[in-house]
Design an enzyme around this catalytic site. Structure first.
Site, PDB file in Angstrom:
ATOM      1  CB  THR A 193      35.012  36.389  37.583  1.00  0.00           C
ATOM      2  OG1 THR A 193      35.006  35.456  36.597  1.00  0.00           O
ATOM      3  CG2 THR A 193      33.597  36.733  37.784  1.00  0.00           C
ATOM      4  CB  THR A 215      38.425  32.140  40.766  1.00  0.00           C
ATOM      5  OG1 THR A 215      37.351  31.484  40.166  1.00  0.00           O
ATOM      6  CG2 THR A 215      38.134  33.270  41.579  1.00  0.00           C
ATOM      7  CG  ASP A 216      38.343  29.388  35.663  1.00  0.00           C
ATOM      8  OD1 ASP A 216      37.718  29.344  36.474  1.00  0.00           O
ATOM      9  OD2 ASP A 216      38.291  30.142  34.460  1.00  0.00           O
TER      10      ASP A 216
HETATM   11  N1  ASP Z   1      35.415  31.976  36.331  1.00  0.00           N
HETATM   12  C1  ASP Z   1      36.739  32.622  36.519  1.00  0.00           C
HETATM   13  C2  ASP Z   1      36.719  33.614  37.613  1.00  0.00           C
HETATM   14  O1  ASP Z   1      36.127  33.287  38.685  1.00  0.00           O
HETATM   15  C3  ASP Z   1      37.126  33.066  35.309  1.00  0.00           C
HETATM   16  C4  ASP Z   1      38.711  33.354  35.359  1.00  0.00           C
HETATM   17  O2  ASP Z   1      39.387  32.700  36.031  1.00  0.00           O
HETATM   18  O3  ASP Z   1      39.204  34.268  34.775  1.00  0.00           O
HETATM   19  O4  ASP Z   1      37.693  34.566  37.736  1.00  0.00           O
END
Ligand code: ASP
Length: 330
Positions: free
Chosen positions: A14, A91-92
């Site tokens: 993200t 963050t995933d």
């Molecule tokens: N929601 C995720 C992030 O916060 C998307 C990912 O992991 O690429 O980065």
């Protein structure tokens, strides 16, 4: 911080996402240089940045090959004189990638992993502030020897303890069992206490043939799915109820699996350890450990899976695996 050098590796996520008009949503498209351009305050820190545009992937699509290549590139960066390293990514999967890197990292220079919960098209995008804090944390002396840490929202978390605890909140990251290692205040690292011990098992991780299953105990499970899954595994992690309990119908399946491969007992709660000698009903922690399952201690199931994957990739035997978990899970 003139004279300090930090290597930056951007992997996507993200923090690197922006709108793709054709797809109608955000996708990882920004380069590492784009991310740094959004943090002009970094130029006045005097820190030299060595920038590596490494991957542009969502966190969910990173794999062992990416992390093995990243581990090698990071070692080259620190051995060529960098004082610290920053990794930006989705963050995933931060709670997993950070721990995997931590297992592989046997140098003193800290690795700081960061990301963003709000992409750069949103009000209050947190990527620039997180990147700024991560670079300052990586450049300083305070985290030398800390291994891999995760920095978001000015909190510093040990890779071994950190969890993503909310799907959208900018305050999503926490260390439920230990609390954060420290914070950044006015751009300076303040540790809450002495750095905890950690284990590094540096070496290859990308034996693609190794498959570690992660199986979660759930209400009323009759064991059929677990039996099918175990046939395809070289090792197994059980995310059990509470302090290490499973439905009694799983006992014979786990008994058989433990005779054939390492089976690690963890808690699906993700906060606190599995016990060793309190309960003795069929499917209790005492019962399962007596059948040859290996205690994961306080390691959560995701991190236990990674440790077992690395150990199996390195060809370690059962005794070495048990010893590694005794240390890592303590
Ligand atoms: N929601 C995720 C992030 O916060 C998307 C990912 O992991 O690429 O980065």
């Amino acid at each position: 911080m003139t004279g300090r050098t930090v290597a930056i590796f951007s992997l996507g996520g993200t923090i690197a996402m922006t709108t793709d008009p054709a797809a109608g949503g955000v996708v990882p498209a920004l380069s590492a240089h784009d991310l740094l351009a959004a943090v002009p305050a970094l130029t006045s820190t005097g820190i030299e940045l060595r920038v590596h545009d490494f991957r542009r992937l969502p966190g969910a699509s990173l794999g062992f090959e990416d992390l093995a290549a990243l581990g090698t590139a990071i070692t080259e960066a620190v051995d060529s004189g960098c004082d610290g390293v920053v990794v930006t990514q989705g963050t995933d999967t931060i709670e997993e990638t950070a721990y995997l890197l931590d297992l592989l990292h046997d140098r003193d220079q800290p690795i700081v992993v960061t990301g963003a919960m709000r992409n750069q098209t949103l009000p209050g995008a947190d990527g620039p502030a997180n990147l700024y804090a991560a670079v300052l944390a990586a450049a300083g002396e305070e985290l030398r020897g800390a291994g891999v840490v995760v920095v978001l929202g000015d909190e510093i978390h040990a890779a071994r303890a950190v969890r993503k605890t909310h799907s959208t909140s900018p305050a999503a990251f926490a260390s439920p069992s230990t609390g954060p290692l420290g914070h950044l205040y006015e751009g300076r690292v303040r540790l809450a206490g002495p750095l905890a011990g950690r284990i590094a098992v540096a070496g290859p991780i990308n034996d693609v043939a190794v498959r570690v299953g992660l199986y979660t105990a759930t209400l009323g499970d009759d064991g059929k799915l677990l039996a099918g899954m175990a046939e395809h595994c070289d090792g197994l992690v059980v995310a059990a109820f509470g302090v290490g309990h499973v439905p009694q119908d799983l006992v014979s399946v786990l008994d058989k699996a433990a005779a054939e491969m390492p089976v690690i007992l963890t808690s699906r709660i993700g906060n606190g350890p599995v016990l060793q000698q309190t309960y003795s009903f069929p499917g209790s922690e005492k019962d399962l450990l007596s059948r040859g399952l290996i205690s994961g201690g306080s390691l959560d199931p995701y991190k236990a899976r990674l440790l077992l994957h690395v150990l199996l990739s390195q060809g370690r035997g059962t005794n070495e695996i048990a010893a590694a978990f005794a240390t890592a899970g303590a």
